[in-house]
Design a protein around this motif. Structure first.
Motif, PDB file in Angstrom:
ATOM      1  N   TRP A   1       1.402   4.447  -2.511  1.00 34.80           N
ATOM      2  CA  TRP A   1       1.336   5.867  -1.935  1.00 34.80           C
ATOM      3  C   TRP A   1       2.478   6.647  -3.192  1.00 34.80           C
ATOM      4  CZ3 TRP A   1      -3.203   8.657  -2.540  1.00 34.80           C
ATOM      5  CH2 TRP A   1      -4.879   8.272  -1.748  1.00 34.80           C
TER       6      TRP A   1
ATOM      7  N   LYS B   1       1.037  -1.246   0.018  1.00 34.83           N
ATOM      8  CA  LYS B   1       0.158  -0.160   0.102  1.00 34.83           C
ATOM      9  C   LYS B   1       1.236   1.596  -0.566  1.00 34.83           C
ATOM     10  CE  LYS B   1      -3.565   2.400   2.147  1.00 34.83           C
ATOM     11  NZ  LYS B   1      -4.775   2.263   3.666  1.00 34.83           N
TER      12      LYS B   1
ATOM     13  N   SER C   1       3.577  11.800 -10.240  1.00 34.47           N
ATOM     14  CA  SER C   1       3.161  13.353 -10.217  1.00 34.47           C
ATOM     15  C   SER C   1       4.145  13.918 -10.154  1.00 34.47           C
ATOM     16  CB  SER C   1       2.758  13.572  -8.410  1.00 34.47           C
ATOM     17  OG  SER C   1       1.331  13.118  -8.951  1.00 34.47           O
TER      18      SER C   1
ATOM     19  N   ARG D   1      -4.228  10.532  -9.350  1.00 35.26           N
ATOM     20  CA  ARG D   1      -3.436   9.157  -9.077  1.00 35.26           C
ATOM     21  C   ARG D   1      -3.757   9.116  -8.063  1.00 35.26           C
ATOM     22  NH1 ARG D   1      -3.658   4.423 -10.034  1.00 35.26           N
ATOM     23  NH2 ARG D   1      -1.796   2.940  -9.176  1.00 35.26           N
ATOM     24  N   GLY D   2      -4.327   9.865  -6.797  1.00 30.71           N
ATOM     25  CA  GLY D   2      -4.542   9.915  -5.650  1.00 30.71           C
ATOM     26  C   GLY D   2      -6.140   9.506  -5.400  1.00 30.71           C
TER      27      GLY D   2
ATOM     28  N   TYR E   1      -4.548   4.732 -13.965  1.00 32.60           N
ATOM     29  CA  TYR E   1      -3.321   5.384 -14.008  1.00 32.60           C
ATOM     30  C   TYR E   1      -2.235   6.363 -15.231  1.00 32.60           C
ATOM     31  CZ  TYR E   1       1.642   4.070 -12.530  1.00 32.60           C
ATOM     32  OH  TYR E   1       3.289   4.052 -12.285  1.00 32.60           O
TER      33      TYR E   1
ATOM     34  N   ALA F   1       2.420   6.940  -6.641  1.00 33.71           N
ATOM     35  CA  ALA F   1       1.699   8.566  -6.978  1.00 33.71           C
ATOM     36  C   ALA F   1       1.859   9.387  -6.843  1.00 33.71           C
ATOM     37  CB  ALA F   1       0.043   8.218  -6.236  1.00 33.71           C
ATOM     38  N   VAL F   2       3.112   9.342  -6.232  1.00 35.66           N
ATOM     39  CA  VAL F   2       3.956  10.533  -5.333  1.00 35.66           C
ATOM     40  C   VAL F   2       5.045  10.301  -6.476  1.00 35.66           C
ATOM     41  CG1 VAL F   2       5.489  12.134  -4.112  1.00 35.66           C
ATOM     42  CG2 VAL F   2       3.312  11.298  -3.315  1.00 35.66           C
TER      43      VAL F   2
ATOM     44  N   LEU G   1      -6.781   5.882  -6.141  1.00 38.61           N
ATOM     45  CA  LEU G   1      -6.508   4.860  -5.397  1.00 38.61           C
ATOM     46  C   LEU G   1      -7.664   4.932  -4.318  1.00 38.61           C
ATOM     47  CD1 LEU G   1      -2.358   5.390  -5.098  1.00 38.61           C
ATOM     48  CD2 LEU G   1      -3.720   3.265  -6.200  1.00 38.61           C
ATOM     49  N   LYS G   2      -8.010   5.718  -4.018  1.00 36.59           N
ATOM     50  CA  LYS G   2      -8.832   6.415  -3.025  1.00 36.59           C
ATOM     51  C   LYS G   2     -10.110   5.890  -3.187  1.00 36.59           C
ATOM     52  CE  LYS G   2      -9.983   7.677   0.892  1.00 36.59           C
ATOM     53  NZ  LYS G   2      -9.386   6.888   2.706  1.00 36.59           N
TER      54      LYS G   2
ATOM     55  N   PHE H   1      -1.405  14.089  -8.709  1.00 35.11           N
ATOM     56  CA  PHE H   1      -1.568  13.244  -7.897  1.00 35.11           C
ATOM     57  C   PHE H   1      -3.245  13.239  -6.958  1.00 35.11           C
ATOM     58  CE2 PHE H   1      -1.690  12.884  -3.090  1.00 35.11           C
ATOM     59  CZ  PHE H   1      -0.690  11.667  -3.002  1.00 35.11           C
ATOM     60  N   LEU H   2      -3.805  14.488  -7.226  1.00 40.28           N
ATOM     61  CA  LEU H   2      -5.290  14.448  -7.563  1.00 40.28           C
ATOM     62  C   LEU H   2      -5.844  13.398  -7.841  1.00 40.28           C
ATOM     63  CD1 LEU H   2      -5.924  17.735  -7.389  1.00 40.28           C
ATOM     64  CD2 LEU H   2      -6.308  16.520  -4.669  1.00 40.28           C
TER      65      LEU H   2
END
Length: 210
Positions: A91, A87, A98, A185-186, A149, A94-95, A189-190, A182-183
């Motif tokens: 994340w 996990k 970005s 991809r984040g 992605y 993702a960072v 994921l969320k 990031f928004l």
């Protein structure tokens, strides 16, 4: 420090961390950690520079190798403290995506001046290292996960390119592009954001084809 250079170091460090985390999941020795961190942190940028016919960034500035080494060693001694390493890997990926899509777009623009090339180099820079990591680790590729992605990488690259052509300050454009990627991809994921999957229709019998 040049804002683009700052994003470059950050992208390398974060992707190197995901490579080292992948090594921890395979219970490798410290050399394995160094290898995975370097391949993941440097892979995308290496392919980008070769295609753009630029000096390979970590050859021109070996400090990037130091970054990968430090990150690999830190993760080697601390990965066991993380409850869910996969996990965390997602994340951090993702960072890294970005940050690295901004770097790729910036280098593509600087080398060619072409928005189309900037989009491609932005996406390539932030995906190739992760693909190498997953192939070497025998993990399902992040590209094959159901959540969005590539679109996140495209979003960040496009936002940076648009900001550059609009004359926005480099740091402002880079930060906005980073946040946009990031928004996306984040959020994927969320909240599990996906696009509709391809659903092929059954093949017809040869005698039914006119």
């Amino acid at each position: 420090m040049n804002p683009i250079l700052l994003f470059d170091y950050a992208g390398v460090a974060v992707f190197a961390a995901t490579g080292a985390l992948a090594a921890s999941r395979k219970q490798l020795d410290v050399i394995g950690f160094l290898f995975f961190a370097s391949v993941t942190g440097l892979g995308g940028g290496t392919v980008r520079d070769l295609l753009l016919d630029l000096p390979v960034f970590w050859v021109a500035d070996p400090a990037y190798l130091v970054v990968c080494t430090v990150v690999a060693v830190v993760v080697y001694f601390s990965a066991h403290l993380v409850e869910s390493r996969y996990k965390l890997l997602l994340w951090l990926d993702a960072v890294g995506l970005s940050a690295y899509c901004v770097i790729g777009a910036a280098k593509g623009l600087a080398a060619t001046g072409s928005p189309a090339v900037a989009l491609v180099t932005g996406m390539m820079t932030c995906t190739v290292g992760g693909i190498m990591r997953d192939l070497l680790a025998g993990e399902p590729s992040v590209l094959l996960r159901p959540e969005i992605y590539i679109t996140a990488a495209l979003t960040g690259s496009a936002v940076y390119t648009a900001a550059d052509f609009s004359g926005a300050p480099t740091m402002a454009g880079a930060l906005i592009a980073f946040l946009a990627a990031f928004l996306v991809r984040g959020g994927a994921l969320k909240f599990g954001w996906t696009f509709p999957r391809y659903k092929p229709r059954p093949g017809r019998r040869p005698e039914d084809i006119v």
